[in-house]
Enzyme design. Structure first.
Site, PDB file in Angstrom:
ATOM      1  N   CYS A  90      44.120  50.774  48.344  1.00 27.07           N
ATOM      2  CA  CYS A  90      45.317  51.537  47.978  1.00 27.07           C
ATOM      3  C   CYS A  90      45.196  52.987  48.460  1.00 27.07           C
ATOM      4  O   CYS A  90      45.283  53.229  49.656  1.00 27.07           O
ATOM      5  CB  CYS A  90      45.578  51.450  46.482  1.00 27.07           C
ATOM      6  SG  CYS A  90      47.230  52.013  46.028  1.00 27.07           S
ATOM      7  N   HIS A  94      45.258  45.780  45.076  1.00 26.49           N
ATOM      8  CA  HIS A  94      44.081  46.107  44.262  1.00 26.49           C
ATOM      9  C   HIS A  94      43.296  44.835  43.903  1.00 26.49           C
ATOM     10  O   HIS A  94      43.526  44.269  42.829  1.00 26.49           O
ATOM     11  CB  HIS A  94      44.519  46.785  42.962  1.00 26.49           C
ATOM     12  CG  HIS A  94      44.863  48.221  43.119  1.00 26.49           C
ATOM     13  ND1 HIS A  94      43.952  49.238  42.956  1.00 26.49           N
ATOM     14  CD2 HIS A  94      46.041  48.822  43.425  1.00 26.49           C
ATOM     15  CE1 HIS A  94      44.545  50.407  43.140  1.00 26.49           C
ATOM     16  NE2 HIS A  94      45.815  50.181  43.431  1.00 26.49           N
ATOM     17  N   GLU A 138      40.346  44.560  42.808  1.00 25.78           N
ATOM     18  CA  GLU A 138      39.531  44.764  41.605  1.00 25.78           C
ATOM     19  C   GLU A 138      40.328  44.537  40.328  1.00 25.78           C
ATOM     20  O   GLU A 138      39.760  44.273  39.275  1.00 25.78           O
ATOM     21  CB  GLU A 138      38.901  46.171  41.623  1.00 25.78           C
ATOM     22  CG  GLU A 138      39.784  47.310  41.179  1.00 25.78           C
ATOM     23  CD  GLU A 138      40.812  47.758  42.213  1.00 25.78           C
ATOM     24  OE1 GLU A 138      40.952  47.097  43.253  1.00 25.78           O
ATOM     25  OE2 GLU A 138      41.483  48.784  41.957  1.00 25.78           O
TER      26      GLU A 138
END
Lengths: 190, 285
Positions: free
Chosen positions: B96, B227, B229
């Protein structure tokens, strides 16, 4: 054809301008030549016909919150050959095609202006204070304007934004003509 | 975790630029992939920053996105270390805002390292910041990268994203096609069924060719706008998600052991772990 520009700037110190100035002076080697950097936002208007542009923009600025917020901004308006009064001694206009078209469509949709609504484009005017010598400060502005490499240039990414450099305070018409009007309106409608 | 085990895990620096906000969950995802994630401030001494096997630039708002997202962070001296690491073949992942930094730093597409060759523009199709889940397809073009080995070619996986400036763009669209043909766009937005070239919201920002992730020519640097994660555990996947991951999530309801298992984003981190371990064996790392 009528051109007009509304320039607005913050009443408080502009943090983006401060960050840009710090980055240029401390990280990109302009500490000796760049004395100051300020920033304004500019809205350019284009009508096909002769229009009382100043009266229209003053009313829009006063009666709507589209163009300026009196709690945050100072502003000035220039029409046609009238000169704007930005700070600094060399100026970099950065703008992305399509930005401002939404304001134009709001003006049309809400019938905020009588007659044919204007086309609108907007961008950022970077107000640089550089050397006394015009050639030197124009070169400085040219080097600062476009991010070409990681350590070269800052203010605009040339794959996204267009740039115009003014080495004297621009007239409304000169600034307005720096915008890519046709593509701006097309892009904004996508 | 025993310290002796951690010691042999490859070390990955999570660069904490001022204004980032995803460094802790990124570190957690790295550790679940058995990588030793360490949060490293951007202005640490060069010698300390150089001592890592890989680098992650996490999400957030470095320098408050002033001027343009990633524009200022790309100039800081700490990025010199990351740029050199990329040139040396060490993996570098930008998530990002980290992806925005890599683009502004000229590390992707990286034809001429350091030269800025593309931009991340404001989202099209949604006015401003967009936050949601999207589907991304792996398009290997016969080529492996440091971040995609655990994925099948053509695999579609769901992943969250949240950004306002995520539209990969360039003045000359033919250049973008060349990068795609060269396998430098291995991650693309698609529909849940894998249909390419979708409009909003499947392509949430109007990226050329639906690009969600762009690599350098060597494949060791990836700028990825979503994202992974935030999709590192199965419990993070919404139940309405289509396809295998949604079915897996629904069947795991109230099964804590399953819900704490890996989510779709973990494959990216496991791929990185594999790459680094192969590198250790080959003496690259």
């Amino acid at each position: 054809m009528t051109f007009a520009v509304l320039r607005r700037w913050l009443k408080v110190p502009d943090p983006t301008a401060l960050t840009a100035k710090d980055t240029l002076q401390r990280l990109l080697g302009f500490g000796d030549v760049l004395q100051d950097l300020e920033r304004s936002e500019v809205f350019a208007f284009r009508w096909e016909d002769a229009m009382p542009a100043r009266a229209i923009l003053e009313r829009l600025a006063r009666d709507t919150n589209l163009l300026q917020n009196p709690n945050k901004h100072f502003f000035e308006i220039a029409v046609g050959s009238e000169t704007l009064h930005p700070r600094g001694n060399v100026w970099v206009l950065t703008h992305e095609a399509g930005n401002g078209a939404e304001i134009g469509s709001v003006l049309a949709r809400r019938k905020l202006v009588e007659g044919e609504p204007p086309q609108v484009a907007c961008g950022v005017l970077w107000e640089l204070t550089g050397p006394e010598d015009r050639g030197r400060r124009s070169r400085m502005a040219g080097e600062i304007a476009k991010t070409r490499e990681r350590r070269v240039g800052l203010l605009a990414n040339p794959h996204l934004e267009d740039v115009a450099i003014f080495d004297e305070a621009p007239a409304a018409m000169a600034m307005a003509e720096a915008f890519a009007w046709e593509s701006a309106q097309t892009e904004g409608l996508r | 975790m025993k310290e002796s085990v951690i010691e042999v895990w490859p070390r990955v620096a999570v660069i904490q630029l001022p204004g980032v906000n995803c460094e802790y969950e990124t570190k957690a995802a790295l550790e679940r992939a058995e990588l030793r994630g360490e949060i490293v401030r951007w202005n640490e001494p060069k010698e300390r920053m150089e001592a890592f096997d890989a680098y992650v630039l996490p999400g957030g708002f470095s320098y408050e996105d002033r001027i343009r997202a990633g524009a200022v962070a790309a100039k800081v001296p700490g990025l010199d270390v990351v740029a050199q690491a990329a040139e040396d073949g060490k993996p570098v992942l930008g998530i990002c805002n980290g992806a925005q930094v890599l683009v502004e730093a000229g590390l992707v597409p990286g034809g001429t390292p350091g030269k800025v060759e593309m931009a991340l523009g404001s989202n099209r199709g949604w006015n401003g910041y967009y936050c949601g889940w999207v589907y991304v397809q792996v398009d290997k073009q016969g080529r492996e990268t440091a971040f995609t080995s655990r994925f099948e070619d053509g695999e579609v996986f769901p992943v969250p994203l949240a950004h306002a400036q995520g539209r990969f763009t360039v003045r000359d669209p033919d250049r973008f096609r060349e990068w795609a043909d060269a396998g430098q766009i291995p991650l693309r937005y698609v529909t849940a069924d894998g249909d390419a070239d979708p409009g909003f919201p499947d392509n949430p920002n109007g990226s050329l060719l639906g690009a969600a992730g762009v690599t350098n020519p060597a494949g060791n640097v990836l700028a990825f706008m979503p994202h992974p994660e935030r999709g590192g555990r199965l419990r993070q996947v919404p139940e309405w998600i289509q396809g295998n991951w949604g079915a897996r999530r629904r069947s795991a309801a109230r099964r804590r052991d399953l819900l704490d298992g890996p989510g779709p984003g973990m494959k990216l981190f496991h791929s990185l772990a594999d790459y680094l371990r192969w590198g250790q064996r080959e003496g690259r790392v």
